[in-house]
Design an enzyme around this catalytic site. Structure first.
Site, PDB file in Angstrom:
ATOM      1  N   SER A 130       0.823  -1.198   0.000  1.00 35.50           N
ATOM      2  CA  SER A 130       0.000   0.000   0.000  1.00 35.50           C
ATOM      3  C   SER A 130       0.862   1.256   0.000  1.00 35.50           C
ATOM      4  CB  SER A 130      -0.890  -0.006   1.248  1.00 35.50           C
ATOM      5  OG  SER A 130      -1.455   1.265   1.474  1.00 35.50           O
ATOM      6  N   TYR A 155      -2.331  -0.333   9.976  1.00 33.40           N
ATOM      7  CA  TYR A 155      -2.545  -0.891   8.634  1.00 33.40           C
ATOM      8  C   TYR A 155      -1.251  -0.775   7.817  1.00 33.40           C
ATOM      9  CZ  TYR A 155      -4.105  -1.210   3.789  1.00 33.40           C
ATOM     10  OH  TYR A 155      -4.232  -1.554   2.464  1.00 33.40           O
TER      11      TYR A 155
END
Length: 338
Positions: A130, A155
């Site tokens: 990501s 995350y």
């Protein structure tokens, strides 16, 4: 490459479903895995799966990545040629409230996948990382050659952990692994927790939208078809050892092991207010804006350097915001009968 058996995890998800569809259309056999959790609308996930189940050579398996014996049995039974891991507990802000969900799926689950690949001679593992791994980095555009050791959400930390774990398996077991840092993916069949989906719903319902950082955020919005094309190109491009890698000045994106990292982004950051204006035009309706400060875990800007992707796999995302948002609005109105 036809006649390839591919495991796609997160197959009921936004990217996983669209990737599976494209792979099936070109003649691959797809085993789609998903746990169908209720992080967002389960009916949307089921509708994506229904599309896939209408195509030949697709099988769906409901399974948790964190189920160690279940994943081991799946790999031993199926003997996949290649694996694309798109299953993850998604969402930056949700990770602040529910940290354990991220460790179970994104860390424990990822180890189980790595072990499955290692013990069953998988040719190539491609996994979703990501743009959030860039964290406190401010040097733009973000490059895979930069150090990324300062994440600002759990995350992001789990995605960075995936990159490190994948490298370890590439080094120890010669398992070819490629990590893809996705930059703000949007488009038809998207996620309801993402800004475009939430904004569209609110505008059509005459409700205000929350605009964080007073609309000054900039994002490298990347259209779903570009992401899927990039994943397929990379899946075919199995990494090999980099003979020029230097341990005196280690490049994070490559290795003497069969390991590689790429950014997949549109390479054109767009200010949030411009994004909203483009959506307003596509909907033919103005938005009521609730201007707010920046949220915890967010970054003010993302901007992908995609030179490696373009040079090594011959692909660069090119779908414009106007085109991409137009496609999304058309899909949204059709799907929800608006």
């Amino acid at each position: 490459m036809k006649n390839m058996k591919v495991l796609v995890t997160g197959a009921a998800g936004f990217i996983g479903s669209q990737l599976s569809k494209r792979l099936l259309e070109r003649g691959n056999e797809i085993v789609g895995l998903d746990n169908l959790n209720e992080y967002y609308d389960i009916n949307l996930k089921k509708a994506r799966l229904t599309q896939l189940e209408e195509l030949p050579n697709f099988r769906f398996i409901k399974l948790e990545l964190a189920d160690r014996s279940g994943i081991a049995e799946l790999f031993a039974r199926e003997k996949f040629n290649r694996v694309v891991n798109l299953a993850a507990q998604a969402g930056v802000r949700y990770s602040i409230e529910n940290p354990h969900a991220y460790v179970d799926s994104n860390v424990v689950g990822f180890v189980n996948l790595l072990e499955g690949c290692r013990h069953n001679n998988v040719e190539h593992l491609v996994f979703a990382s990501s743009s959030s791994v860039y964290g406190l980095n401010t040097l733009m555009p973000f490059s895979v050659h930069q150090n990324v050791d300062h994440p600002i959400s759990l995350y992001a930390a789990t995605k960075k952990a995936n990159e490190l774990m994948a490298h370890t398996y590439a080094h120890l077991y010669n398992l070819p692994t490629t990590g893809l840092r996705f930059f703000t993916v949007y488009g038809p069949w998207g996620r309801p927790d993402m800004a475009l989906f939430k904004f569209t719903k609110a505008i059509l319902e005459d409700k205000p939208i929350d605009v964080y950082n007073y609309g000054k955020m900039r994002r490298d919005f990347t259209y779903i078809d570009d992401i899927v094309e990039g994943v397929i190109r990379v899946l075919e491009h199995i990494p090999s050892s980099n003979p020029d890698w230097s341990s005196d000045s280690p490049d994070p994106s490559t290795s003497p092991a069969p390991y590689k990292l790429y950014n997949i982004g549109n390479n054109q950051p767009v200010e949030l207010m411009h994004y909203i204006e483009t959506l307003e035009k596509a909907l033919g309706k103005p938005a009521k804006k609730n201007m707010l400060p920046m949220q915890a875990g967010d970054v003010p800007m993302t901007y992908a350097d995609v030179n490696d992707l373009e040079r090594e796999v011959g692909f660069k995302p090119q779908t414009s915001i106007v085109e991409g948002i137009g496609h999304f609005v058309k899909w949204y109105k059709s799907y929800y009968n608006d």
